[in-house]
Design a protein around this motif. Structure first.
Motif, PDB file in Angstrom:
ATOM      1  N   VAL A 695       0.880  -1.185   0.000  1.00 49.62           N
ATOM      2  CA  VAL A 695       0.000   0.000   0.000  1.00 49.62           C
ATOM      3  C   VAL A 695       0.909   1.225   0.000  1.00 49.62           C
ATOM      4  CG1 VAL A 695      -1.754   1.277   1.268  1.00 49.62           C
ATOM      5  CG2 VAL A 695      -1.821  -1.219   1.205  1.00 49.62           C
ATOM      6  N   SER A 696       0.702   2.131  -0.939  1.00 52.23           N
ATOM      7  CA  SER A 696       1.664   3.220  -1.101  1.00 52.23           C
ATOM      8  C   SER A 696       0.976   4.489  -1.590  1.00 52.23           C
ATOM      9  CB  SER A 696       2.746   2.798  -2.116  1.00 52.23           C
ATOM     10  OG  SER A 696       3.604   3.867  -2.411  1.00 52.23           O
ATOM     11  N   THR A 697       1.658   5.597  -1.404  1.00 53.52           N
ATOM     12  CA  THR A 697       1.273   6.844  -2.071  1.00 53.52           C
ATOM     13  C   THR A 697       2.033   6.884  -3.390  1.00 53.52           C
ATOM     14  OG1 THR A 697       3.046   8.035  -0.939  1.00 53.52           O
ATOM     15  CG2 THR A 697       0.873   8.021   0.113  1.00 53.52           C
ATOM     16  N   THR A 698       2.066   8.035  -4.044  1.00 57.65           N
ATOM     17  CA  THR A 698       2.689   8.118  -5.372  1.00 57.65           C
ATOM     18  C   THR A 698       4.208   8.081  -5.296  1.00 57.65           C
ATOM     19  OG1 THR A 698       2.555  10.528  -5.231  1.00 57.65           O
ATOM     20  CG2 THR A 698       0.781   9.383  -6.384  1.00 57.65           C
ATOM     21  N   VAL A 699       4.763   7.809  -4.134  1.00 53.47           N
ATOM     22  CA  VAL A 699       6.209   7.665  -4.030  1.00 53.47           C
ATOM     23  C   VAL A 699       6.710   6.529  -4.916  1.00 53.47           C
ATOM     24  CG1 VAL A 699       6.241   6.085  -2.066  1.00 53.47           C
ATOM     25  CG2 VAL A 699       8.125   7.696  -2.376  1.00 53.47           C
ATOM     26  N   VAL A 700       5.820   5.611  -5.294  1.00 56.40           N
ATOM     27  CA  VAL A 700       6.224   4.512  -6.184  1.00 56.40           C
ATOM     28  C   VAL A 700       6.068   4.880  -7.654  1.00 56.40           C
ATOM     29  CG1 VAL A 700       5.591   2.726  -4.517  1.00 56.40           C
ATOM     30  CG2 VAL A 700       3.936   3.430  -6.258  1.00 56.40           C
ATOM     31  N   GLU A 701       5.718   6.154  -7.926  1.00 59.08           N
ATOM     32  CA  GLU A 701       5.441   6.550  -9.315  1.00 59.08           C
ATOM     33  C   GLU A 701       6.630   6.256 -10.222  1.00 59.08           C
ATOM     34  OE1 GLU A 701       4.637  10.667 -11.833  1.00 59.08           O
ATOM     35  OE2 GLU A 701       4.315  10.648  -9.669  1.00 59.08           O
ATOM     36  N   VAL A 702       7.829   6.524  -9.739  1.00 59.22           N
ATOM     37  CA  VAL A 702       9.020   6.254 -10.548  1.00 59.22           C
ATOM     38  C   VAL A 702      10.034   5.506  -9.707  1.00 59.22           C
ATOM     39  CG1 VAL A 702       8.774   8.207 -12.117  1.00 59.22           C
ATOM     40  CG2 VAL A 702       9.921   8.547  -9.935  1.00 59.22           C
ATOM     41  N   GLY A 703      10.819   4.675 -10.346  1.00 59.74           N
ATOM     42  CA  GLY A 703      12.001   4.108  -9.698  1.00 59.74           C
ATOM     43  C   GLY A 703      11.841   2.758  -9.053  1.00 59.74           C
ATOM     44  N   VAL A 704      10.633   2.353  -8.679  1.00 56.12           N
ATOM     45  CA  VAL A 704      10.471   1.052  -8.025  1.00 56.12           C
ATOM     46  C   VAL A 704      10.273   0.000  -9.114  1.00 56.12           C
ATOM     47  CG1 VAL A 704       9.130  -0.286  -6.395  1.00 56.12           C
ATOM     48  CG2 VAL A 704       9.486   2.147  -6.004  1.00 56.12           C
ATOM     49  N   ASP A 705      11.230  -0.896  -9.236  1.00 57.92           N
ATOM     50  CA  ASP A 705      11.238  -1.867 -10.334  1.00 57.92           C
ATOM     51  C   ASP A 705      11.136  -3.277  -9.763  1.00 57.92           C
ATOM     52  OD1 ASP A 705      11.482  -3.234 -12.651  1.00 57.92           O
ATOM     53  OD2 ASP A 705      13.530  -2.576 -13.112  1.00 57.92           O
ATOM     54  N   ILE A 706       9.923  -3.813  -9.717  1.00 54.79           N
ATOM     55  CA  ILE A 706       9.678  -5.165  -9.199  1.00 54.79           C
ATOM     56  C   ILE A 706       9.026  -5.972 -10.317  1.00 54.79           C
ATOM     57  CG2 ILE A 706       8.683  -6.532  -7.324  1.00 54.79           C
ATOM     58  CD1 ILE A 706      10.541  -4.353  -6.296  1.00 54.79           C
ATOM     59  N   PRO A 707       9.799  -6.756 -11.074  1.00 59.05           N
ATOM     60  CA  PRO A 707       9.215  -7.496 -12.209  1.00 59.05           C
ATOM     61  C   PRO A 707       8.112  -8.459 -11.807  1.00 59.05           C
ATOM     62  CG  PRO A 707      11.617  -7.458 -12.338  1.00 59.05           C
ATOM     63  CD  PRO A 707      11.259  -6.918 -10.991  1.00 59.05           C
ATOM     64  N   ASN A 708       8.076  -8.902 -10.540  1.00 64.58           N
ATOM     65  CA  ASN A 708       7.080  -9.885 -10.120  1.00 64.58           C
ATOM     66  C   ASN A 708       5.709  -9.259  -9.839  1.00 64.58           C
ATOM     67  OD1 ASN A 708       6.497 -12.690  -9.383  1.00 64.58           O
ATOM     68  ND2 ASN A 708       6.226 -11.891  -7.299  1.00 64.58           N
ATOM     69  N   ALA A 709       5.641  -7.903  -9.775  1.00 65.76           N
ATOM     70  CA  ALA A 709       4.364  -7.234  -9.496  1.00 65.76           C
ATOM     71  C   ALA A 709       3.520  -7.205 -10.765  1.00 65.76           C
ATOM     72  CB  ALA A 709       4.615  -5.818  -8.989  1.00 65.76           C
ATOM     73  N   THR A 710       2.256  -7.649 -10.650  1.00 60.12           N
ATOM     74  CA  THR A 710       1.399  -7.748 -11.835  1.00 60.12           C
ATOM     75  C   THR A 710       0.085  -6.986 -11.709  1.00 60.12           C
ATOM     76  OG1 THR A 710       0.443  -9.801 -10.975  1.00 60.12           O
ATOM     77  CG2 THR A 710       2.308 -10.016 -12.489  1.00 60.12           C
ATOM     78  N   VAL A 711      -0.237  -6.467 -10.526  1.00 57.86           N
ATOM     79  CA  VAL A 711      -1.497  -5.733 -10.352  1.00 57.86           C
ATOM     80  C   VAL A 711      -1.206  -4.368  -9.741  1.00 57.86           C
ATOM     81  CG1 VAL A 711      -3.784  -5.677  -9.280  1.00 57.86           C
ATOM     82  CG2 VAL A 711      -2.807  -7.861 -10.030  1.00 57.86           C
ATOM     83  N   MET A 712      -1.779  -3.329 -10.352  1.00 58.27           N
ATOM     84  CA  MET A 712      -1.711  -1.971  -9.814  1.00 58.27           C
ATOM     85  C   MET A 712      -3.142  -1.488  -9.626  1.00 58.27           C
ATOM     86  SD  MET A 712      -0.263   0.973  -8.970  1.00 58.27           S
ATOM     87  CE  MET A 712       1.465   0.790  -9.393  1.00 58.27           C
ATOM     88  N   LEU A 713      -3.580  -1.359  -8.366  1.00 58.19           N
ATOM     89  CA  LEU A 713      -4.906  -0.832  -8.045  1.00 58.19           C
ATOM     90  C   LEU A 713      -4.729   0.609  -7.570  1.00 58.19           C
ATOM     91  CD1 LEU A 713      -7.957  -0.928  -7.394  1.00 58.19           C
ATOM     92  CD2 LEU A 713      -7.368  -1.979  -5.200  1.00 58.19           C
ATOM     93  N   ILE A 714      -5.347   1.546  -8.260  1.00 55.42           N
ATOM     94  CA  ILE A 714      -5.207   2.965  -7.926  1.00 55.42           C
ATOM     95  C   ILE A 714      -6.543   3.476  -7.403  1.00 55.42           C
ATOM     96  CG2 ILE A 714      -4.572   5.255  -8.768  1.00 55.42           C
ATOM     97  CD1 ILE A 714      -3.026   3.830 -11.017  1.00 55.42           C
TER      98      ILE A 714
END
Length: 845
Positions: A695-714
């Motif tokens: 669970v995050s704010t927009t701090v993950v907008e750039v730079g977080v590179d996790i190839p295993n992540a497949t769902v983004m709920l906004i």
């Protein structure tokens, strides 16, 4: 006596013509009767004779002179507004012609007949002074100043108090007033009968007063109500105005208002037609008393197109309008900096005419022509400044030259587990070509999320290192800086190259060690945030500066990093696709490369717009993906619960999801207020799959590179811009698995829903950015005033794209002819003034 068959043409009596025009304006544009001629006949005759006078006129000026004479010949047929603008335009034109003529006799006869309006006499040759100038509504101003830098107190009615008020708006001189453009217009020029009033229209009604009343409100002790009942041949209308303040409760003031509008008098009333529960009304109207139905209207607001100016507290619209109207005759003194040939080529109206018509347009076509010229100016001077700066950069010399190949670069290519895409190879060649040249590189690399900009930048960094130089990589946030650092460490360890990270959270001892190694040259690469531009940071041989997401840095911040070296090469990266209009405006002095190809094997992210009733389906998808070993982002706009906005906050949502929705999974939390160590711990746990949902704010907008992540709920997707949503969506789909982006929408607004559907339909970042520009405007797209976006007074990057393209072409044409601009001194001086002002006092780096 027989007249000479070839008499010498009479000289133009500029003073007398201006005097006649001035008196006509002062007396209400009624075609005054002089002792020998009417005003219109005098102007028609004088202008026709003046056309044949011994003055050197261009073909275009002769046509203009002839046109003015013809218009005065049909003066009787012109409306009040047309007469008003004809007189004003003639005054400006004559002033320009007088400026271009040397040694004209002031008092030579301009016509055989003598024109004396209302008994006035021309000034004697001995006491000749500049004639009184008049505003466009016919009220006299003070005598014309000799320069546009005169303070506003030179104008009639602008004393020290009003001067101080106008100074709040930045209006200090006559020139400031002329270039203080309206933000909108209200069209009161259409005159209608009362029966034909339609709610929502702005109109003028000429009617007779039946009765007038002014009284204190029974419900609000500080409110005074003014009511006027008027009628025409079709119907009756009640007009109301409201005055807030105790001074209006005075019975003497109220009685004076009633005496202004006695029964039987004729009034012109202008305003917005509104439908109320009591019937049709005009909202807060402007009112002028007329002598009869046929009288001309002399007000600055009633019965005409009224300019609406940007205001601030303590500065009323009437004051601004009055000051600008009083200053408008000074527009005749403006010398147009644009060369005549350029104005003709691009069909641009002359500057004095544009200034006059942007404030008080005689019709919609004149307003459009005037606005086009002034918008062109704003774009043109910016583009000219950017192009001149680019030429200056290209003329600069640097001793930092790097070979396009070498052992380090070749080893890096062999080490990569993938082949560079065609787009990446093309951009790498652009960069390496620049690094060989004797002029400093200044290149921007644009690439959509996941297109591989970092790999391209690393090739440039390795070219610098193998040539014996140092490189710096600056990112706007610690999260992004740490992401870059981690990537570089993985690659550079295999190349046996040291790399360090410097942020605001770096410990003092580590910081001192980094400073020392930089100064001696032991440390070839430093990654960091704004900490890189601090004074203790000193490079030994800085050869390449790389700035990621450069629009998030201020102009001065970018410049300070460059100053750490001796003319280093500069490479800037952005994952925010920028539409061409924005790119020209922001980066017109840069070379631009685009990585417009994603690495092979990437699947399109399935994007779906959901409402709150679909939340169960979203949670079901999350459970299925986590059960298959995938990971999930849930992004929210707030950190803490907001009392003003009904929004889910990151902290509250994290607790709710972990306790009641996904108790079987590990739910992590990441937001900008966490310490650097806590952020790093949260990302590390997510990367190592110790947490399943972040669970995050927009701090993950750039730079977080996790190839295993497949769902983004906004959550509350409607509160984000399209470009930002596209950036967030780019956090998934970085592996080979099918990925999903769920846009949870909590509004019923149809425009907001249409905007979000753009993301369902497209994965193209440049198309999305273009649509975002149209929906929200450039300031919000870039997300920060530090972006260096110029502050235009009139121009719109959305509506005026065609004018921007023309201005860019014109600027390129001028620079190609003479990049010093010495051949156009007026243009060069105006460029220096405007470019600095447009860029907020700082030149783009």
């Amino acid at each position: 006596m027989i007249a000479d068959p070839s008499p010498s043409p009479p000289a133009v009596d500029w003073v007398r013509l201006q005097k006649a025009l001035s008196i006509e304006a002062e007396r209400g544009f009624n075609d005054l009767e002089g002792q020998q001629q009417r005003f219109s006949d005098f102007l028609n005759t004088s202008l026709r004779q003046g056309l044949h006078a011994s003055i050197a006129l261009s073909g275009r000026d002769q046509e203009r002179w002839q046109s003015l004479a013809e218009q005065f010949g049909r003066y009787d047929d012109l409306s009040f507004a047309q007469r008003q603008h004809l007189v004003a335009d003639t005054r400006r034109f004559l002033h320009q012609m007088q400026q271009s003529v040397e040694a004209l006799p002031l008092m030579a006869a301009a016509a055989a007949g003598h024109y004396e309006a209302a008994g006035s006499r021309p000034p004697s040759a001995k006491s000749a002074r500049p004639p009184k100038t008049t505003d466009l509504a016919g009220s006299a101003a003070t005598e014309s100043p000799q320069g546009l830098d005169q303070p506003l107190t030179y104008l009639k009615g602008i004393g020290p108090k009003n001067r101080d008020r106008l100074a709040k708006l930045g209006i200090l001189t006559l020139q400031d007033a002329l270039f203080y453009y309206p933000r909108d217009y209200i069209d009161y020029a259409r005159q209608v009968k009362i029966r034909n009033l339609v709610p929502g229209e702005t109109v003028t009604v000429v009617a007779t007063v039946k009765c007038c009343n002014c009284f204190n409100s029974h419900r609000n002790s500080k409110l005074t109500i003014f009511e006027l009942l008027v009628f025409d041949s079709t119907a009756r209308l009640k007009v109301s105005r409201f005055f807030a303040g105790t001074r209006f409760r005075n019975r003497g003031w109220q009685e004076r208002q009633k005496r202004l509008y006695p029964p039987g008098c004729v009034v012109a009333v202008s305003g917005l037609v509104k439908q109320t529960k009591y019937g049709i009304n005009l909202d807060n109207p402007d009112i002028e008393v007329l002598g009869s139905d046929a009288d001309s209207i002399e007000s600055l607001t009633v019965g005409r197109v009224v300019p609406v100016y940007p205001l601030t507290e303590g500065v009323g619209a009437d004051l601004v309008r009055r000051a600008i109207v009083a200053a408008l005759p000074s527009a005749a003194q403006l010398r147009d900096p644009l060369p005549k040939a350029l104005r003709q080529q691009y069909e641009l109206v002359d500057l004095p005419v544009a200034i006059a018509h942007i404030h008080f347009p005689p019709d919609s076509e004149s307003l459009s022509v005037a606005r086009r010229r002034l918008v062109f100016d704003e774009f043109f001077y910016l583009q000219l400044g950017l192009l001149r700066r680019r030429r200056q950069q290209q003329a600069e010399q640097t001793q930092i030259q790097m070979a396009p190949t070498g052992a380090l670069i070749e080893e890096f290519y062999q080490m990569l587990p993938f082949q560079l895409t065609g787009a990446q190879q093309r951009v790498v060649q652009d960069i390496l070509h620049d690094l060989q040249r004797p002029t400093p590189m200044n290149r921007l690399v644009q690439g959509d999320v996941g297109s591989g900009k970092t790999v391209v930048a690393v090739v440039g960094i390795l070219a610098a290192i193998q040539a014996g130089y140092q490189a710096a990589l600056m990112a706007p946030t610690e999260v992004l800086a740490e992401q870059h650092y981690r990537k570089l460490v993985n690659w550079f360890n295999l190349l046996h190259l040291p790399v360090e990270l410097l942020t605001g959270s770096t410990k003092a001892a580590k910081r001192r060690n980094i400073h020392a190694e930089l100064a001696t040259g032991e440390l070839p690469v430093l990654v960091g945030t704004h900490a890189l531009i601090e004074d203790p940071v000193q490079f030994s041989r800085l050869g390449l500066v790389t700035i990621d997401e450069q629009h998030r840095f201020g102009v001065a911040q970018r410049a300070r990093l460059q100053q750490k070296g001796d003319n280093p090469h500069v490479l800037t990266l952005t994952a925010t696709p920028i539409p061409r209009t924005l790119a020209l405006t922001l980066h017109g002095d840069l070379d631009v490369s685009q990585i417009d190809e994603l690495p092979p094997g990437r699947k399109a992210i399935q994007t779906t717009l959901l409402s709150s009733r679909d939340r169960t389906h979203a949670y079901d998808l999350i459970r299925r993906e986590v059960a298959q070993g995938r990971q999930v982002y849930i992004v929210l706009p707030l950190v803490d619960e907001s009392e003003k906005l009904d929004l889910r906050s990151a902290i509250e949502e994290h607790q709710r999801l972990q306790a009641t929705i996904f108790p079987e999974f590990k739910v992590g939390l990441l937001h900008g207020r966490m310490s650097s160590a806590d952020k790093d711990a949260a990302i590390t746990k997510f990367r190592d799959r110790q947490t399943h949902i972040l669970v995050s704010t927009t701090v993950v907008e750039v730079g977080v590179d996790i190839p295993n992540a497949t769902v983004m709920l906004i959550e509350h997707a409607e509160r984000f811009g399209l470009s930002q949503l596209h950036q967030l969506r780019g956090r998934v789909g970085r592996g080979g698995s099918q990925s999903f982006c769920l846009l949870m929408n909590s509004t019923r607004s149809e425009p907001a829903i249409q905007r979000l559907r753009v993301l369902e339909q497209s994965q193209d970042g440049f198309f999305i950015a273009e649509m975002d520009l149209r929906f929200r405007g450039p300031g919000q797209v870039l997300g920060t005033r530090q972006s260096g976006l110029p502050d235009f007074a009139l121009a719109s990057l959305v509506e005026d794209q065609d004018v921007l393209e023309l201005a860019r072409t014109a600027a390129e044409q001028m620079i190609q002819q003479d990049d010093s601009l010495d051949g156009w001194p007026l243009l060069k001086a105006e460029l220096d003034r405007r470019y600095q002002k447009l860029m907020g006092g700082a030149i783009l780096t």
